[in-house]
Structure formats: structure tokens, C-alpha cells
Design a protein around this motif. Structure first.
Motif, PDB file in Angstrom:
ATOM      1  N   LYS A  68      38.270  31.328  42.307  1.00  0.00           N
ATOM      2  CA  LYS A  68      37.293  31.695  41.277  1.00  0.00           C
ATOM      3  C   LYS A  68      38.038  31.749  39.954  1.00  0.00           C
ATOM      4  CE  LYS A  68      34.283  34.368  44.279  1.00  0.00           C
ATOM      5  NZ  LYS A  68      34.112  35.692  44.839  1.00  0.00           N
ATOM      6  N   ALA A  69      37.306  31.973  38.873  1.00  0.00           N
ATOM      7  CA  ALA A  69      37.966  32.107  37.577  1.00  0.00           C
ATOM      8  C   ALA A  69      38.902  33.310  37.627  1.00  0.00           C
ATOM      9  CB  ALA A  69      36.939  32.289  36.467  1.00  0.00           C
ATOM     10  N   GLY A  70      40.163  33.072  37.381  1.00  0.00           N
ATOM     11  CA  GLY A  70      41.125  34.181  37.342  1.00  0.00           C
ATOM     12  C   GLY A  70      41.453  34.765  38.688  1.00  0.00           C
ATOM     13  N   SER A  71      41.073  34.136  39.758  1.00  0.00           N
ATOM     14  CA  SER A  71      41.478  34.679  41.063  1.00  0.00           C
ATOM     15  C   SER A  71      41.493  33.628  42.155  1.00  0.00           C
ATOM     16  CB  SER A  71      40.583  35.854  41.475  1.00  0.00           C
ATOM     17  OG  SER A  71      39.450  35.390  42.174  1.00  0.00           O
ATOM     18  N   LEU A  72      42.359  33.892  43.114  1.00  0.00           N
ATOM     19  CA  LEU A  72      42.456  33.045  44.304  1.00  0.00           C
ATOM     20  C   LEU A  72      42.511  33.986  45.496  1.00  0.00           C
ATOM     21  CD1 LEU A  72      45.469  30.770  43.268  1.00  0.00           C
ATOM     22  CD2 LEU A  72      43.156  29.945  43.720  1.00  0.00           C
ATOM     23  N   LEU A  73      41.683  33.720  46.493  1.00  0.00           N
ATOM     24  CA  LEU A  73      41.819  34.478  47.742  1.00  0.00           C
ATOM     25  C   LEU A  73      42.270  33.490  48.806  1.00  0.00           C
ATOM     26  CD1 LEU A  73      41.502  37.182  49.248  1.00  0.00           C
ATOM     27  CD2 LEU A  73      39.174  36.450  49.820  1.00  0.00           C
ATOM     28  N   LEU A  74      43.490  33.711  49.293  1.00  0.00           N
ATOM     29  CA  LEU A  74      44.054  32.772  50.262  1.00  0.00           C
ATOM     30  C   LEU A  74      44.001  33.362  51.656  1.00  0.00           C
ATOM     31  CD1 LEU A  74      46.462  32.903  47.657  1.00  0.00           C
ATOM     32  CD2 LEU A  74      46.504  30.599  48.603  1.00  0.00           C
ATOM     33  N   ASP A  75      43.702  32.486  52.605  1.00  0.00           N
ATOM     34  CA  ASP A  75      43.745  32.890  54.013  1.00  0.00           C
ATOM     35  C   ASP A  75      44.750  31.979  54.706  1.00  0.00           C
ATOM     36  OD1 ASP A  75      43.419  33.447  56.667  1.00  0.00           O
ATOM     37  OD2 ASP A  75      41.277  32.900  56.761  1.00  0.00           O
ATOM     38  N   VAL A 130      45.801  36.821  50.931  1.00  0.00           N
ATOM     39  CA  VAL A 130      46.464  37.168  49.680  1.00  0.00           C
ATOM     40  C   VAL A 130      45.465  36.975  48.541  1.00  0.00           C
ATOM     41  CG1 VAL A 130      48.386  36.656  48.122  1.00  0.00           C
ATOM     42  CG2 VAL A 130      48.692  36.438  50.593  1.00  0.00           C
ATOM     43  N   ASN A 131      45.311  38.026  47.772  1.00  0.00           N
ATOM     44  CA  ASN A 131      44.363  38.036  46.658  1.00  0.00           C
ATOM     45  C   ASN A 131      45.171  37.980  45.362  1.00  0.00           C
ATOM     46  OD1 ASN A 131      42.417  38.704  44.772  1.00  0.00           O
ATOM     47  ND2 ASN A 131      41.882  40.693  45.700  1.00  0.00           N
ATOM     48  N   VAL A 132      45.139  36.806  44.710  1.00  0.00           N
ATOM     49  CA  VAL A 132      45.915  36.619  43.488  1.00  0.00           C
ATOM     50  C   VAL A 132      44.968  36.713  42.296  1.00  0.00           C
ATOM     51  CG1 VAL A 132      47.455  35.052  42.234  1.00  0.00           C
ATOM     52  CG2 VAL A 132      47.459  35.072  44.734  1.00  0.00           C
ATOM     53  N   GLN A 133      45.194  37.644  41.399  1.00  0.00           N
ATOM     54  CA  GLN A 133      44.340  37.798  40.220  1.00  0.00           C
ATOM     55  C   GLN A 133      45.193  37.630  38.975  1.00  0.00           C
ATOM     56  OE1 GLN A 133      41.769  41.183  40.391  1.00  0.00           O
ATOM     57  NE2 GLN A 133      40.800  40.348  42.231  1.00  0.00           N
ATOM     58  N   TYR A 134      44.677  36.892  38.022  1.00  0.00           N
ATOM     59  CA  TYR A 134      45.490  36.658  36.815  1.00  0.00           C
ATOM     60  C   TYR A 134      44.601  36.622  35.588  1.00  0.00           C
ATOM     61  CZ  TYR A 134      44.162  31.935  38.384  1.00  0.00           C
ATOM     62  OH  TYR A 134      43.468  30.857  38.836  1.00  0.00           O
ATOM     63  N   ASP A 135      45.208  36.872  34.436  1.00  0.00           N
ATOM     64  CA  ASP A 135      44.428  36.910  33.199  1.00  0.00           C
ATOM     65  C   ASP A 135      45.175  36.187  32.084  1.00  0.00           C
ATOM     66  OD1 ASP A 135      46.430  38.620  32.353  1.00  0.00           O
ATOM     67  OD2 ASP A 135      45.244  40.450  32.606  1.00  0.00           O
ATOM     68  N   GLY A 136      44.695  36.336  30.864  1.00  0.00           N
ATOM     69  CA  GLY A 136      45.325  35.671  29.717  1.00  0.00           C
ATOM     70  C   GLY A 136      45.257  34.167  29.888  1.00  0.00           C
ATOM     71  N   SER A 137      46.322  33.504  29.500  1.00  0.00           N
ATOM     72  CA  SER A 137      46.343  32.044  29.595  1.00  0.00           C
ATOM     73  C   SER A 137      47.077  31.581  30.854  1.00  0.00           C
ATOM     74  CB  SER A 137      47.034  31.476  28.345  1.00  0.00           C
ATOM     75  OG  SER A 137      48.370  31.961  28.285  1.00  0.00           O
ATOM     76  N   VAL A 138      47.242  32.510  31.801  1.00  0.00           N
ATOM     77  CA  VAL A 138      47.986  32.161  33.015  1.00  0.00           C
ATOM     78  C   VAL A 138      47.243  31.082  33.805  1.00  0.00           C
ATOM     79  CG1 VAL A 138      48.711  33.033  35.281  1.00  0.00           C
ATOM     80  CG2 VAL A 138      49.116  34.406  33.216  1.00  0.00           C
ATOM     81  N   SER A 139      47.985  30.119  34.290  1.00  0.00           N
ATOM     82  CA  SER A 139      47.412  29.157  35.235  1.00  0.00           C
ATOM     83  C   SER A 139      48.470  28.797  36.265  1.00  0.00           C
ATOM     84  CB  SER A 139      46.929  27.912  34.501  1.00  0.00           C
ATOM     85  OG  SER A 139      48.037  27.102  34.180  1.00  0.00           O
ATOM     86  N   MET A 140      48.000  28.333  37.398  1.00  0.00           N
ATOM     87  CA  MET A 140      48.948  27.891  38.427  1.00  0.00           C
ATOM     88  C   MET A 140      48.320  26.746  39.189  1.00  0.00           C
ATOM     89  SD  MET A 140      48.606  31.307  40.803  1.00  0.00           S
ATOM     90  CE  MET A 140      48.476  32.416  39.422  1.00  0.00           C
TER      91      MET A 140
END
Lengths: 720, 720
Positions: free
Chosen positions: B195-202, B266-276
Motif C-alpha cells: 500500500k502507499a507507505g507500507s508493505l505487509l510481507l508474508d 513483516v509490516n514495513v511502514q515508511y514516510d517522507g520520500s522513502v522508497s524501496m
């Protein structure tokens, strides 16, 4: 002007009660920094470039420590945290996330705790708030037993032992314990003999530090040969310490050696295109001031005193060490003497406790201290002395368990007669003396053992361990009893040296006899017998180390033989000075000639020419000439018994925990200024003495006393 | 072509006898690397970013070690030296200058010794010559007692204790012990919910390792929430483990987390201009192969077995740990079960001894292992098991003194009745069970104590310490006697739970009763009584942890109740699988619902969903279904008693020190292949069995035996 203003502002900031901060200091588990620093120092020894570590077990600090203290704050405060190691911080058991550098402690009663893990350095913290500051009142443990049950309920920790934190004088947040270094000062040689490819430097006297090659450049080898004597520095194949460098520097640069060395002479040899502008040294020292002092009418004695003071300073470093050239290790028997000299010169208790803690190390005890039976026993006796001079009960309270376990080790090594006899791995040292027997039950060891047991009884009483006080007292009485029943030889008027297979030998040595005198284990009759038949008997083998000269002369002083001792000091220490000594030696045998004096351990320059145990005149002159000594712990009461020992006058100061005692004594006059506590000036006079400042009491025929109060000065006119 | 030639050349070089080098390996003081590594591993625990170290004392390695070995060389050889620490090296006591990296050892008999100081890492050496190589035959000590007298004569070192060097598999000079790391393998998630600003990995199943953010750039925060369950990863405020990062990267870069975590989601949440670009993981594991195996006619059991194997692997790391999410510490009671499972799956003895040594630590003993009384006792019992399975006498010989001192600690904590009762600081654990009493003299602890004393007697005999063997045997007999005289309740047909103030309680729990069965402490009558009145009695409080289920089911198996156990395994472990478990849990209570299963210790996600003690089916199926177990140490003789437990067929392998035992068993046929040693196949048959490869002996009515020899295969037709 701006700068001045800022200074005033800062001054206001610190003195204003509203802003006043308490002084924080780095703290750790008590004894741990001492062990860590001891390891570092003792593993710096090299012999001609070979790493030469100790041959006994080295302990480690506890690597995981819980620190805490309860505070009651009237208002919340910001607290800065500085930590050596990986840590967490909690208020009332609730942890902060991560490794915060600043926290807010709320108003009210709160427990602040930090838990720190560190393997290479000692876990240590520096906590700086206004009231929340780290200091020696914090509690520490290496096992907090803080488990929780399945509901999350915490254990009660009732099985946890908390000690007070250890500290020294690390009051700067930016200088943690691991960064501790002694001070240095750059010094130049007093004479340089320069030839092509070599420089022979003479620093004028024994010294210690880092050699610095100034303006070094070029390509080639630099070989540095250190000498406590000129002969040693020139003996490139056999001198004890060296530095071998390979140089490849296009730009001129100063180069300071990595390790300190002891030397007076330095022989620098270089080849290739190597050049250097000059060679200097960084003199390395512990900044600790002299509080005691001594002057007298004899200039040779004054010189001896000065060289003794310098010798002690050179050997008073991270710890009281044996000698600066060679071992640079902490040896309990050597240190025991340094402590005593310290009480008459520096009165630096941290140096005493640092050394005692490093020596003691940790559980389990797997050998005698330094592997030497007598050295374990000196460790106990040193605590006896330390308590008498300083009255430091806290030290005993913190470390009584380590005393107990070390004594348990000794008790477990008694033979079937209840005496100490060298078992496998025990070094029975006594003294460096050719042919000295270490076999069987040596009387000297039993004597030290008895005094050690008395020390344990004393400490047991201090920590209110009455059953063990009784036990240790009984054991001491038992060993003392055996000392006389087993070793006293009526026809020789002396304690004999040893018992082998249950049979006392006929051999009389000075060791046990002289200690028995100043331990006050002999009645008056036996004292006089020992004096005549042992101490003043030239047929009893002579002592050749300043180490045992210390005790021999102390025994003679305790018998009132100061005049004899004065001559001995002048002969023996004066003898070294006559040979050009600028510090006192590990061993001195007047019968030797020239460079023979430098040899020991089968090596040409094996002998240390700057050995702490050579500095004993400091102690003898302070305790038995100025005559100042505590009679109850910490100089609550003390004695001043000046003895001229054949000198026209003596003049000096003896430090105490609270103030110095000044003593001047001539054949006509005694002048005293008292320190805290109640002093008793005691002296003999053939006529009735006169003192305007206090009553002179007559004790018995010719013996008089004056009570000396804190800070007051007294002048007594008398006729000795 | 050139490369191929070189390879052949190298091959020749290594196989040619003229050039053959012996294999060197890094060596250290035995037990020290294990302690050091244990400290490192156990101090990696974090809880939501807070450092969470153990609450017991952590020991340190000895920092100063002497290594030596005597060699007899036909010709001189060059020897390369690799050392962790500051060192010297000597041949026949004569030191080289500096820190040489290569020395020449002359022909003839020579002693090569190195002395190493290292505080932050374990002093270790790697010595590589042709014959002069470092390996476990070198001798080591932490105090060499190598003093010299005034003439330079060395002491005899008779008080020095030398042990054999410790080692593992560090056979590369360039990878010293301090650089040891587990293996890693990059893995991708099986499902990503972006999703915008988040990744939920299984990642598809429970796993362990480092999260890797691939192609990370920009400025802002990245918060990572780990979940063993989806619920946990989404519970950003209460999930147990997290990573919070501040990112400021203009260039794309991969970023791998510093610490490992346990997770499936794993629930990865990020903000600002972060991208991966993506998120992957580096799966971290100890490379150790399965030697045992199990298959059967029931697919659910096969699945349980597979998940148990995976669970054990995840928890078999630097050490056998308790669980991968939370403590990641070494717990003796947990490890005791892992050892047993290990004997049926990996047979990796280094993992067992590493773990036992890290648990035991060093002298002095200041608390029970992990602070838990039962955990100290499991440590002893584990040695009993270890010796039975592996026959490793060397381990016992090296560490018998540490066993003795730990037992001394226990003996010193007995109460006036000679029994163990929790003193201040002792955690009496037994099991996670609500309301379980730990008061007074708990029967379970006495039972473990008796077995521990039996272990000590066994070990005393191995090291030829006859007097102590007798002592330990007497103590064991005494405690066992008291177990029955004090706790056996005739009317309850069971050992009661405890005695409080000398009075046995009426409370019956399963613990002591089930252990008494497989320790074989009960006679047949009592065994049957316990089975009926305790094990199969629903009124006795149920066990809810796989930890104690392990022993409960073992007791039932030992009573021949495999059919009952099969149902229990399917219910209990099958129950977890039905809830979606991909590894087995710390605790499982079928009565709970949904996310309730994840809570423990008063925390929503406090429970570990991958706990070693959940893997016990490996042990039960190997020992009690395939039925293979040693009857003398190291499988010199062993038993094979296949039990179908209601299954149609079972098929598997059990590892031994020398070869695997293969077992197939159906209702018609048993097929066996033997390992080294002498096996005895024992089985029941209603008809006379037939075996073409060996004689079938009739033991008694319906019970038969076949002797199984090394490497030979046997087929038996029978009718169970």
C-alpha cells in the motif's frame, strides 16, 4: 571582554543554587576497573621486544552489570547518560526504547537503573542530572535475578547481592574509565653523545616514559637500546629493553614509542637514510603530591630521603609496582611496603585500594597471590595496616567476602599440623637470598599467617560477623602458640627457620625474628635476646635486598636502635648513592664490583635499578624518627615519639586522614603541630621538660607525655 | 586450461605424501569460546528496541592463556602462526622477539608454546606447519606458574593444571573464532501486500534472519514491525520486536538490519520520500544435516514430524536456544530436550557440548543455572544422556571439576532434611502452569536431584574418582529413599507434589510421577498405579506446555501406551497445525480462541510461536516408535523395539556415533539395518516370526529377539 562576561555568567550558573549540579563521576562494579587496568598494565611488559605477561591467572571484570539508585525529586529533571557498553535504562523498571542519551526523570520517588554489557572494557556509567548523578552511593550487581513468572510478575530479587559502586576521580563525562592514561611531560636529555648513525642520551637520572624521535625521516632501521646504566644502554646484545623500528618516512614527523620504558641512558642507532632532529622523552607519571617530608642535619640522609621519594614516585603508577624496568607487575609483597611508605609520603588511599583490588582479583582463588604464599599473607596484613592508617571501614565492608574466600584458600592448604607448607604450585619466596631453604614448615610463613588471621578477626568484627571473628581469633592464637612451641630455640635465643618432617632445624635466619619484634609477638626478654643473638649477630646470614632491609631496620627501630639504623641507612643506601644510584635498587651487595651490580637472574642487566622496595627510608624516617603513628584507626589517637637516632635535628611532616603532623626535634627542643585526632607526644628527658602550650605529664622515670590537639602547635624544651 | 592445470597441481600438492600437511584448526581454552559466543548471542535480545540482557551472571573467557605441545620432527619445518590477541612464542622455553608470523621449528624433540592475552575476544591460535599444527591435542592453562628464582632457574610448574585445547571446526586460518557467523541465504516473501507507505510481507512460514530493504533511498522514517502472526505484525503498538530507522540516502542502496528477528509476517511502514524496490530476508541458519528421519502411514503425523524438525532447526543455532522470537537465550531445561531431539535427528555433538559449556560457565557458582533450581539439575541429567548417546568420555574428563563445583553448590543448599528447597534467589520453575505451588520441598526437584547425583557417580567413576563415586552414590540412594518415604501416598497411588514444613501435601501433580517412570524409579506395581491414578486421570491438573508434554508422553511411551500417545500427538500438535502453526509453540491451550493463543506474560504477543520444546515428536517417534535407544554408552549395544502405536506402518532412521539404524515396521513385517555396535531387535508376535538373515530367539511368551550386526539388514515376518 566578551569572554570575561561569559566566564562570570558560567560562574553564576554553577554557583546559583537554582542551577547547582551535583558532581557526577564514572562508576562501575567495585574492583572491576582495578582488575581491568591491572591486566592492561601488566600485559605491557616486554623483554627485548618479546611480550612477557604474568604467569598467574588474570581475572576479568563482570561484563554485565545492573546499576541503580532511588531518587526523590521535588521537580522533574533532564538527565544525560554516558555509558561504556551496550545498555538499557529504566525508571521504576520500565525501559526506554533504544540507547537514549538523555532522559527525563519525573518528580517524586523513582528508581533509575541502567544495565550495561561490555566485554572489552568495564561496564561503566556517567549519569548527569541536577540531582540524579552517578556516584559511589549507587548500588550495583552482576546478577539481578529479575525473572518474571508466566503472568509477568517479577521475582523479589531477595537472592541478589548489591554492592556500592566503585569510582575514582573520573569526573568528566568525556573521559570514561577505558580512556584513563597517566600524565606525561616532555623532557630533554641532559647530555647527548652524537656520532654518525647513533645518539647516546643521558637523561641525568633514572626515569620512565616514552622515547620521542623528533623530526624523524628517511628510510632504514632505528634500534633503541635502553639502559638503567650506561653499560646496559651500550650492551646492545644483552640490555633488557629495546625498540626496533623500520622507518620509511619521506616527510619529517615526530615518532613516539608505543610503550614506556625505564632508563637513564638511551642508545639510539640508525642506518640507511634515517635522520632525526633530536630525541626527547615523555615522562609519564601519576599526579599525586607529597604530603609528608623529612629533613635532618645529615645531608647524606637528606639525599637518601630525596632519592627514596623519587624511587617511590617512579613506582607509584596505575598501581604500586615492583620496579619500572622489568616486571612492571603488581606484586603483593612489594606493594605492601609501598603502602607503608605511602602513609608517610602521599597518603593516597586510592592507590592503595586500587593495588589491593587488582592483586586480589576475583573468585575462584586458584593460587596464592602472585603464586607466592607470603604474598597472599602480606595482602591480609596490608589490610590491617590500611585500616589502622585510614580507618576505611567501607572498603572492608565491600570486600570482606573476597578476604574470606582468600583465607579459606589458605586454611584449605594447611598441613596436618595446621601450618602452612608449600604445596605443588606454591612459591615460598621470603627473599632473594642464595641458598635460603623453603622446605617444610617455614617459621616466617606461620608468623605472617598468624597476623593474617588477626586481620581477618579484625575485619570480621568490623562487618559484625561475630562467629567468624571468634573463629579467626582462635586460629590466630593457635598458630601463634605453635610458633613458639615449635620454633623457639632457647639455646639459640631465636625462632629457628623451619621445621622439616616435624623436626625443627638448627638454622636461624633473620626473617621470622625481626617480624616478631614489630608484630609485638615477643616479650621483652625475647626481644632483647633476638636483638643480640639475631639482629646484631654478624654470624646470622646478612640480608642483601632492600626488601628485607626494610623489615630488619624496622625491627631495630622498634627496639629503639635508631642510632644503629642511621649508620645502616648511611652505609647501605649511601652505598648505592656512592655508586651513582639515582634511584634505589632491587638488590645491593656491597661486596660486588662495577657492572656486577647490574646482574641478576643469570642476566647481565637483569637487576632493576629502580625498585619500590628500595624506598623504605621514607617509612623508617617518618614512623621511627619523626615517630608518628596511629594508635587507633585513622589517627583518632596517635603517638609522636621523635627519635634523633644520632642526628642533630630532624624536621618533617607526616600526613593523616585529616591534616598533617609537623615534627621538629633537636637535642634541645621538640616542636609539634597536631592533626585531627588526639596525639600524644612521648619523649625522654634527663631534666624536667618545659612546654608553655600544654601540661607535660611524667609517665615514669625520665619519660614524659604531652597531649597534642588538632591544629595546635607545641614547643617543648628538654634534654634527651 | 591454465586454471584446470593449477587445480590438478594443487591437488597433487596436497595428496603427495611429501607435501601432505596435517589439518590445523583454531584452538582455545576449552569452554571459553562457548562462553564468549554465549555472551554475544544472549546479549542480542531486544524488545521493541530495548536491549534486554540475561538476569544471571555472565562469565568471561580467561584472557591470558598458555598453549603448548611437544613435537618430534624428522626435519626442520616452517610454521605459520595466526593468533587472536597479543602473544609470544617459544621453542623449548626460549622466546622469539616480537610477534612473529612464521617460525622455524628445528628437527628433533621440541616444545612449541604460545602465550596469548586477549580481553575482548577469546585468546586463540592457529598453527600451521607440516606436522606442527594446532589441534585438540595441545595443552592449555590459564596459569602456568612459570616463575624463576634469583639464579634464573624456572619453577617446576607442578601446581599447574593443563587441559586439552578446545576447538570446533574453524579450519581456516583467516576465519578466527571471533569472526564466527552462522550461514545466511536470501529468501523472498511468498506474498506482499503493498500500500502507499507500507508493505505487509508474508514469508509463508515462521522464519528467522535479517530483513533486507533492497534499493532503499530517500529521506524519512522506516518502521518495521515483526510478527510471528499476522495479528502481531499489524499490532504496531504491542508487537514484540521492531526496527526503527531514520533514512537519508540520495543513492539507492540495499540496507540489511543489524539484528536478526523471528517472524512470518513483516509490516514495513515508511514516510517522507522513502522508497524501496523490494524487501527480502537473509535466512540465518546453522548448517547441520538431518541424519534421522521418520515417515508413517498417517499424513498428519508426518506433517507434525516435519514441522517439529523445522522448529528444532530454527532453534538450533550458535546454541540450542529456547525460542527464536523472544529470549534467544540458552535455558538449561529447554536445551535438555533439544539434546534429546538432537540424538534422533542431527546427532550433532558439538551443538550439545557448546550449549552445556555456555550454560555451565565458570567458577564461582553464584546461582543456579539460569537462576532455576530444576535447570541446574537438568544440566547434570543431560550429561547422563550425552554420555549414554555419544560415549564422549573426554568431555567428562575435561569438565568433571565444573560438575563437582556445581554439585557442591547444590549440596550446600540442602535443607536440614538433606533436600532441596528454594532459598532466596532460587527460582523453582517446574513448568509454566497457573497456581503451581513452588513452596517447601517439591518432590519433582528431589527426583531430579537424585538423578543428578547418579550422574555425578557415573562421571566420578569415569575419571577414576572412586571416593566421590561412593559419596555421590550414597547421596543418590539417600535422596531416592526419601522420595518414597516422604512423598509416596498409598491412598493416592502417587508421589505427592511437595512437603511444606515437613508435612506432605495432599496435592498430586504429574511432574514427579511421570519422571519417576522413565527414570525407572518405580516398581511395576507403582508404575501401573501412577499410570491409572495420575497419567490417565483427568482430575490431575492437565499440562499445557509442550515442555512438560514431552515428559508426560515419554512416560506413557515408556509404559507401552504408544497408541494413546499417537492420539495425544495428533490432538495436541495437530491442534496447533489446525490453527495454522508453521512451527510449534511455547504453550498451547486448546481452550483458547483466536489471538488469545498469542498472549503470554501479560503481553498480547508475549508467547513464542517457535519454541524448541515444541519439537518433542522427533524424540518420541525416534525413541519410542522406531524404538531405537542405546543400552550402553555410544550404542556399543542398543535396543530396537519398534512400536506402531496404532499406525499401519512406520519407517525411519536413527543416527548413532557410527552409522544409522534403519527401521521399517508394519503389522506384517519389520525391516532393520544395523549401525556399529550390537543391536537387539525386540518385538512381540502372536505367531512364530520368521527371519532369513538371523536366528530369532524366543525370550518369553510372545516376545522375540534378533541380534542386529553392523551394516547388516534383516527382514522379519511376524504378527503383532
Amino acid at each position: 571582554m566578551k569572554k570575561a562576561l561569559s566566564f562570570v555568567y558560567l560562574l553564576l550558573l554553577f554557583v546559583s543554587p537554582g542551577f547547582a549540579q551535583k558532581q557526577a563521576t564514572w562508576i562501575w562494579y567495585p574492583g572491576d576497573f582495578e582488575i581491568w587496568l591491572g591486566n592492561n598494565m601488566q600485559n605491557r611488559r616486554t623483554e627485548r621486544g618479546t611480550f612477557l605477561p604474568p604467569f598467574w591467572k588474570l581475572d576479568s571484570h563482570y561484563n554485565l552489570i545492573d546499576f541503580h539508585k532511588d531518587f526523590d525529586l521535588t521537580q522533574a529533571e533532564e538527565v544525560d547518560l554516558f555509558v561504556e557498553g551496550k545498555y538499557n535504562v529504566k525508571i521504576d523498571g520500565k525501559a526506554f526504547s533504544g540507547f537514549p542519551k538523555r532522559i527525563t526523570v519525573p518528580a517524586g520517588k523513582h528508581k533509575v537503573s541502567l544495565k550495561v554489557f561490555c566485554q572489552d572494557r568495564v561496564p561503566a556509567i556517567f549519569v548527569q542530572g541536577k540531582n540524579v548523578v552517578s556516584d559511589a552511593t549507587w548500588l550495583v550487581t552482576f546478577e539481578d535475578k529479575e525473572w518474571i513468572d508466566e503472568t509477568g510478575k517479577a521475582s523479589d530479587q531477595s537472592g541478589t547481592t548489591w554492592l556500592k559502586a566503585g569510582s575514582w576521580n573520573f569526573n568528566d563525562s568525556q573521559t570514561p574509565p577505558s580512556k584513563f592514561k597517566l600524565n606525561t611531560k616532555e623532557l630533554s636529555a641532559v647530555k647527548v653523545d652524537k656520532k654518525a648513525g647513533s645518539l647516546l642520551l643521558d637523561f641525568g637520572k633514572e626515569t620512565f616514559g616514552f622515547i620521542k624521535l623528533r623530526g624523524l625521516s628517511g628510510e632504514g632501521n632505528v634500534n633503541i637500546y635502553y639502559g638503567e646504566s650506561r653499560e646496559e644502554a651500550l650492551a646492545t646484545a644483552t640490555c633488557e629493553t629495546t625498540d626496533f623500528l623500520q622507518i620509511d618516512k619521506t616527510q619529517k614527523r615526530d615518532s613516539t614509542m608505543e610503550l614506556t620504558k625505564a632508563f637513564r641512558y638511551v642508545n639510539v642507532q640508525y642506518d640507511g637514510s634515517v635522520s632525526m632532529d633530536s630525541v626527547s622523552m615523555l615522562y609519564e607519571f601519576l599526579p599525586v603530591a607529597d604530603r609528608g617530608g623529612f629533613r635532618c642535619s645529615d645531608e647524606q640522609i637528606n639525599k637518601i630521603y630525596d632519592v627514596a621519594v623519587y624511587t617511590l614516585h617512579l613506582n607509584t603508577r596505575e598501581f604500586f609496582i615492583d620496579g619500572i624496568k622489568r616486571d612492571r607487575w603488581i606484586w603483593s609483597g612489594d606493594a605492601a611496603q609501598s603502602y607503608l611508605m605511602n602513609y608517610y609520603l602521599l597518603f593516597d588511599s586510592p592507590s592503595v585500594t586500587r593495588t589491593m583490588l587488582a592483586l586480589r582479583g576475583k573468585e575462584p582463588v586458584t593460587s596464592h597471590i602472585n603464586t607466592i604464599m607470603d604474598y597472599t599473607l602480606y595482602w591480609f596484613i596490608s589490610i590491617y595496616d590500611y585500616y589502622q592508617y585510614t580507618g576505611d571501614k567501607a572498603f572492608i565492608q565491600q570486600f570482606y567476602p573476597r578476604m574470606q574466600s582468600l583465607m579459606d584458600y589458605c586454611l584449605a592448604r594447611r598441613n596436618k599440623n595446621g601450618l602452612l607448607e608449600g604445596l605443588a604450585g606454591d612459591w615460598v619466596f621470603i627473599d632473594w637470598a642464595d641458598g635460603l631453604s623453603k622446605k617444610g614448615e617455614v617459621s616466617f610463613e606461620q608468623l605472617l599467617f598468624a597476623r593474617s588471621l588477626e586481620t581477618m578477626a579484625l575485619c570480621a568484627n568490623i562487618v559484625n560477623d561475630a562467629p567468624n571473628a571468634t573463629k579467626y581469633n582462635q586460629l590466630a592464637t593457635d598458630v601463634k602458640g605453635k610458633l613458639f612451641s615449635s620454633y623457639w630455640n632457647e639455646s639459640k635465643h631465636a625462632l629457628v627457620h623451619s621445621r622439616v618432617d616435624g623436626v625443627p632445624t638448627e638454622n636461624v635466619t633473620r626473617y621470622a625474628n625481626m617480624f616478631a619484634i614489630f608484630f609485638n609477638y615477643l616479650d621483652e626478654e625475647k626481644k632483647q635476646a633476638v636483638k643480640q643473638h639475631v639482629l646484631l649477630n654478624p654470624d646470622v646470614p646478612k640480608i642483601t635486598t632492600p626488601y628485607m632491609r626494610f623489615y630488619e631496620l624496622e625491627a631495630l627501630c622498634a627496639l629503639g636502635e635508631q642510632s644503629y639504623v642511621t649508620k645502616e641507612i648511611k652505609d647501605y643506601w649511601g652505598g648505592m648513592l656512592n655508586l651513582g644510584a639515582t634511584s634505589f635498587w632491587e638488590e645491593y651487595n656491597p661486596a660486588k664490583k662495577g657492572a656486577e651490580h647490574y646482574a641478576m637472574y643469570g642476566r647481565d642487566f637483569g637487576k632493576s635499578l629502580c625498585h619500590a622496595w628500595g624506598a623504605s627510608p621514607i617509612y623508617l624516617l617518618g614512623k621511627y624518627y619523626l615517630g608518628v603513628k596511629p594508635t587507633t584507626p585513622a589517627y583518632a589517637t596517635y603517638l609522636i615519639e621523635p627519635q634523633l637516632g644520632g642526628l642533630e635535628w630532624i624536621d618533617g611532616k607526616v600526613p593523616t586522614p585529616d591534616g598533617d603532623v609537623s615534627v621538629y626535634c633537636s637535642t634541645k627542643e621538640i616542636k609539634i603541630t597536631g592533626a585531627a585526632g588526639t596525639g600524644t607526644l612521648r619523649f625522654k628527658s634527663k631534666t624536667k621538660p618545659v612546654c608553655k602550650q600544654a601540661e607535660v605529664r611524667s609517665v615514669n622515670a625520665g619519660l614524659y607525655e604531652v597531649t597534642v590537639e588538632k591544629g595546635k602547635s607545641y614547643v617543648v624544651n628538654y634534654r634527651p
